[in-house]
Design an enzyme around this catalytic site. Sequence first.
Site, PDB file in Angstrom:
ATOM      1  N   HIS A 119      14.543  62.981  20.271  1.00 34.24           N
ATOM      2  CA  HIS A 119      14.534  62.888  21.728  1.00 34.24           C
ATOM      3  C   HIS A 119      13.189  63.411  22.226  1.00 34.24           C
ATOM      4  O   HIS A 119      12.539  64.218  21.550  1.00 34.24           O
ATOM      5  CB  HIS A 119      15.659  63.716  22.329  1.00 34.24           C
ATOM      6  CG  HIS A 119      17.028  63.181  22.051  1.00 34.24           C
ATOM      7  ND1 HIS A 119      18.142  63.630  22.721  1.00 34.24           N
ATOM      8  CD2 HIS A 119      17.468  62.243  21.173  1.00 34.24           C
ATOM      9  CE1 HIS A 119      19.202  62.999  22.282  1.00 34.24           C
ATOM     10  NE2 HIS A 119      18.827  62.151  21.335  1.00 34.24           N
ATOM     11  N   GLU A 157      12.430  65.599  24.393  1.00 37.07           N
ATOM     12  CA  GLU A 157      12.382  67.061  24.485  1.00 37.07           C
ATOM     13  C   GLU A 157      12.161  67.693  23.115  1.00 37.07           C
ATOM     14  O   GLU A 157      11.348  68.619  22.966  1.00 37.07           O
ATOM     15  CB  GLU A 157      13.694  67.615  25.068  1.00 37.07           C
ATOM     16  CG  GLU A 157      14.051  67.089  26.433  1.00 37.07           C
ATOM     17  CD  GLU A 157      14.983  65.886  26.416  1.00 37.07           C
ATOM     18  OE1 GLU A 157      15.839  65.801  27.304  1.00 37.07           O
ATOM     19  OE2 GLU A 157      14.865  65.028  25.506  1.00 37.07           O
ATOM     20  N   CYS A 206      20.335  66.603  26.966  1.00 35.08           N
ATOM     21  CA  CYS A 206      21.666  66.572  26.354  1.00 35.08           C
ATOM     22  C   CYS A 206      21.966  67.941  25.738  1.00 35.08           C
ATOM     23  O   CYS A 206      21.125  68.848  25.762  1.00 35.08           O
ATOM     24  CB  CYS A 206      21.706  65.486  25.278  1.00 35.08           C
ATOM     25  SG  CYS A 206      20.702  65.867  23.821  1.00 35.08           S
ATOM     26  N   CYS A 208      19.404  69.013  22.987  1.00 33.85           N
ATOM     27  CA  CYS A 208      18.112  69.412  23.547  1.00 33.85           C
ATOM     28  C   CYS A 208      18.228  70.694  24.361  1.00 33.85           C
ATOM     29  O   CYS A 208      17.369  71.581  24.270  1.00 33.85           O
ATOM     30  CB  CYS A 208      17.544  68.285  24.398  1.00 33.85           C
ATOM     31  SG  CYS A 208      17.125  66.818  23.429  1.00 33.85           S
TER      32      CYS A 208
END
Length: 140
Positions: free
Chosen positions: A40, A42, A70, A73
């Site tokens: 992701h 992040e 999410c 993260c």
Amino acid sequence: MADLALQYDEIPVGAILVYKNTLIAEAHNQPIKLNDPTAHAEMLCLRQAGKFLKNYRLNQTTLYVTLEPCAMCATAIMHARISRVVFGATDPKAGAMGGYLSIPEKLSHLHKNIDITSGIYAQENSEKLKSYFIQKRQKK
């Protein structure tokens, strides 16, 4: 950064990490390209920043991201001790910084001083995400 994710047919999420007013990391979603479910935006920013700062603690940093992080993260953000998170669109289905659930609230014993700001360019980010998923459905 989110537009770069679109070029690779990834979910259009982008993130940057700033340390003392200096950009130290930037990334976009790349799970498909990298065959990595943790890639992701992040997470990739956190990895870059750790290398840049030569530390796994990312104190005095601000993470800017187009979509609410999410649970994976958000937990990594807490463990990294990021000082501030600024995100655009909320994610009522999977957001973990106040949307669906609140990891910072649940893990406040890890990091009590995280500052969270949401809704920055929320409409633009939300529209980009909706458009992406509409196009994906039409291709099927």
